[in-house]
Design an enzyme around this catalytic site. Structure first.
Site, mmCIF file in Angstrom:
data_model
loop_
_atom_site.group_PDB
_atom_site.id
_atom_site.type_symbol
_atom_site.label_atom_id
_atom_site.label_comp_id
_atom_site.label_asym_id
_atom_site.label_seq_id
_atom_site.Cartn_x
_atom_site.Cartn_y
_atom_site.Cartn_z
ATOM 1 C CG ASP A 20 -1.622 -1.946 1.680
ATOM 2 O OD1 ASP A 20 -2.073 -2.200 1.054
ATOM 3 O OD2 ASP A 20 -1.580 -1.765 2.549
ATOM 4 C CG ASN A 163 -15.807 -7.789 0.713
ATOM 5 O OD1 ASN A 163 -16.172 -8.620 -0.227
ATOM 6 N ND2 ASN A 163 -15.827 -8.956 1.858
ATOM 7 C CD GLU A 200 -8.736 -3.582 -1.144
ATOM 8 O OE1 GLU A 200 -9.679 -3.441 -0.256
ATOM 9 O OE2 GLU A 200 -8.591 -3.949 -0.898
ATOM 10 C CG HIS A 264 -3.349 0.229 -1.450
ATOM 11 N ND1 HIS A 264 -4.586 -0.522 -0.595
ATOM 12 C CD2 HIS A 264 -3.397 1.302 -1.447
ATOM 13 C CE1 HIS A 264 -4.938 0.360 -0.259
ATOM 14 N NE2 HIS A 264 -4.418 1.038 -0.409
ATOM 15 N NE ARG A 297 -0.016 -7.051 0.910
ATOM 16 C CZ ARG A 297 -0.719 -6.701 0.905
ATOM 17 N NH1 ARG A 297 -1.449 -6.300 0.348
ATOM 18 N NH2 ARG A 297 -0.476 -6.652 1.858
#
Length: 320
Positions: A20, A163, A200, A264, A297
């Site tokens: 992120d 979600n 998101e 993200h 990540r």
């Protein structure tokens, strides 16, 4: 070859094990970096005079989660912004298990710093940012347009399958929204609903008379992909009809270079004022155990290109 040339537009990470990722370029000439850290225990910042310099900049933990309480678990997706003459980091946090059996009950919070250098400055906890909807929410970002500060975030919509959806609202202050949240997009296409029904991780890019908001869809494995909505800068941003949504992902996994789930993202500008996409990706798919606790990540950067119609071209991860 310079470090910048080596890491921009390649599948070599800028910063390993930082999901992120968010880079903010400030008027002081510095780039500021934050992202989710392994074990999700707090908020880390680093700064440098170049994007490539962030790779070796000394990280500083500026806020650590408490041991128990409403915001003591899973500190996710921090973003650093400079709003109305102060620094803010927006992030999501979950309550401890003695409060909620289900850890995934995130709400959004903010911390504030009034010092010039937020890496060395004093930070204060501002509390929860209440959207008026008491459900799972995360991934807040902010942007200013026509002197209005806007808040964009992901939240589970009451009565809506899935979600999380994307919402927008103007802000009364940098830690308080004004008015009712407006839903901009919800998971509806096949590529947004693999594993989880997710919209998101919004991020805002303004250029060519348009406002673009990218976001992430599906589960956070190799199916994670980036979508996009956009609106004319002169339109009413609080009217969902002002926004157009791409029916296909604009950035996604490329197994030929072992870049899986690239998403993200955030946006910044490099030293030459070029638009830069900042994103995370894994280099393999065989994750052992719960993917939530997998630290691999990594943060990457690549230059955004533009077509003749003024639309962004993100290309493929790890490639020019």
């Amino acid at each position: 070859m310079s470090t910048q040339a080596a890491k921009m537009n390649t599948n070599e990470p800028l910063i390993p094990q930082r999901a992120d990722p968010h880079i903010f370029k400030h008027t002081d000439g510095y780039f500021y970096f934050t992202g989710s850290i392994p074990m999700y225990g707090g908020i880390e910042l680093r700064r440098a005079t170049t994007i490539e310099g962030l790779a070796n900049a000394e990280p500083e933990i500026v806020w650590t989660k408490p041991e128990t309480g409403q915001y003591s678990e899973l500190i996710w997706a921090p973003e650093i912004h400079f709003n109305q003459r102060a620094w803010y980091v927006y992030f999501a946090a979950a309550p401890s298990r003695e409060i909620k059996d289900d850890l995934f009950q995130h709400r959004m919070y903010a911390i504030k710093c009034s010092d010039d250098n937020p890496v060395d400055g004093e930070w204060e906890f501002c509390g929860q940012i209440d959207t008026g909807i008491d459900t799972f929410c995360l991934d807040a970002t902010t942007f200013t347009h026509n002197d209005v500060l806007y808040y964009v975030w992901a939240q589970k919509g009451p009565g809506i399958k899935g979600n999380s959806n994307l919402y927008i609202a103007p802000m009364k202050t940098p830690v308080e929204i004004k008015g009712e949240p407006v839903m901009l997009t919800k998971p509806e296409f096949d590529w947004e609903t693999i594993g989880f029904w997710v919209n998101e991780g919004p991020s805002v890019l303004k250029k060519n008379g348009k406002i673009f908001i990218t976001y992430s869809g599906s589960a956070t494995d190799e199916n994670y992909a980036m979508g996009m909505i956009w609106a004319d800068q002169k339109s009413d941003l609080l009217n969902p009809a002002s926004w157009t949504k791409s029916q296909i992902p604009v950035f996604q996994t490329d197994p030929t270079v072992k870049m899986f789930g690239p998403d993200h993202n955030s946006f910044t500008k490099d030293e030459n004022n070029n638009d830069v996409l900042v994103y995370h990706s894994r280099t393999y798919t065989e994750i052992e155990g719960d993917p939530l606790w997998n630290p691999d990540r990594h943060a990457y950067v690549k230059q955004v290109k533009w077509d003749v119609h003024g639309m962004p071209i993100f290309g493929k991860p790890g490639q020019p």
